[in-house]
Design a protein around this motif. Structure first.
Motif, PDB file in Angstrom:
ATOM      1  N   LYS A  53       0.016  -2.705  -1.212  1.00  0.00           N
ATOM      2  CA  LYS A  53      -0.340  -4.080  -0.634  1.00  0.00           C
ATOM      3  C   LYS A  53       0.863  -4.906  -0.483  1.00  0.00           C
ATOM      4  CE  LYS A  53      -4.706  -3.332  -2.210  1.00  0.00           C
ATOM      5  NZ  LYS A  53      -5.759  -2.919  -1.299  1.00  0.00           N
ATOM      6  N   ALA A  54       1.799  -4.772   0.210  1.00  0.00           N
ATOM      7  CA  ALA A  54       2.871  -5.250   0.568  1.00  0.00           C
ATOM      8  C   ALA A  54       2.561  -6.300   1.597  1.00  0.00           C
ATOM      9  CB  ALA A  54       4.075  -4.331   1.139  1.00  0.00           C
ATOM     10  N   LYS A  55       3.704  -7.172   1.793  1.00  0.00           N
ATOM     11  CA  LYS A  55       3.267  -8.039   2.803  1.00  0.00           C
ATOM     12  C   LYS A  55       3.481  -7.720   4.011  1.00  0.00           C
ATOM     13  CE  LYS A  55       5.613 -11.780  -0.239  1.00  0.00           C
ATOM     14  NZ  LYS A  55       6.611 -12.486  -0.294  1.00  0.00           N
ATOM     15  N   LYS A  56       2.428  -8.495   4.864  1.00  0.00           N
ATOM     16  CA  LYS A  56       2.384  -7.838   6.256  1.00  0.00           C
ATOM     17  C   LYS A  56       3.374  -8.512   7.211  1.00  0.00           C
ATOM     18  CE  LYS A  56      -2.604  -7.310   5.606  1.00  0.00           C
ATOM     19  NZ  LYS A  56      -3.826  -7.497   6.145  1.00  0.00           N
ATOM     20  N   ILE A  57       4.570  -8.954   6.650  1.00  0.00           N
ATOM     21  CA  ILE A  57       5.445  -9.471   7.585  1.00  0.00           C
ATOM     22  C   ILE A  57       6.370  -8.300   8.328  1.00  0.00           C
ATOM     23  CG2 ILE A  57       7.271  -9.562   6.062  1.00  0.00           C
ATOM     24  CD1 ILE A  57       7.004 -12.408   8.529  1.00  0.00           C
ATOM     25  N   VAL A  71       1.969  -1.044   3.227  1.00  0.00           N
ATOM     26  CA  VAL A  71       0.799  -2.303   3.567  1.00  0.00           C
ATOM     27  C   VAL A  71      -0.508  -1.553   2.654  1.00  0.00           C
ATOM     28  CG1 VAL A  71      -0.559  -3.786   4.703  1.00  0.00           C
ATOM     29  CG2 VAL A  71       1.582  -3.492   5.351  1.00  0.00           C
ATOM     30  N   ASP A  99       5.525   1.333   7.412  1.00  0.00           N
ATOM     31  CA  ASP A  99       4.976  -0.082   7.361  1.00  0.00           C
ATOM     32  C   ASP A  99       3.614   0.077   6.891  1.00  0.00           C
ATOM     33  OD1 ASP A  99       7.360  -1.239   6.858  1.00  0.00           O
ATOM     34  OD2 ASP A  99       7.624  -1.779   8.998  1.00  0.00           O
TER      35      ASP A  99
END
Length: 74
Positions: A36-40, A32, A28
């Motif tokens: 630039k994926a979501k930080k959820i 990220v 993960d």
């Protein structure tokens, strides 16, 4: 043996959540940073870490209480 079942259950939950945390954290973090994926996803990882730490704390606390009760009876 059946009296200590809760220790085995809490230990299993703590171990499982800690292993899942360690396995998914590096993937993960890479996603990220690179995509630039979501930080959820990081939130889910750290909730696993918190769950394992709380389970370990409960194991220690309940074991100490059980030890005091045994000393009180005996």
């Amino acid at each position: 043996m059946i009296d200590y079942l809760w220790i085995y259950i809490l230990s299993g939950v703590a171990l499982l959540s800690l292993v899942l945390f360690l396995l998914t954290l590096s993937r993960d973090l890479f996603l990220v940073k690179r995509l630039k994926a979501k930080k959820i996803a990081l939130f889910a990882n750290f909730s696993l870490l918190i769950l394992s730490l709380m389970s370990l704390a409960l194991i220690i606390y309940l074991f100490i209480l059980l030890k005091e009760q045994i000393n009180l009876i005996g």
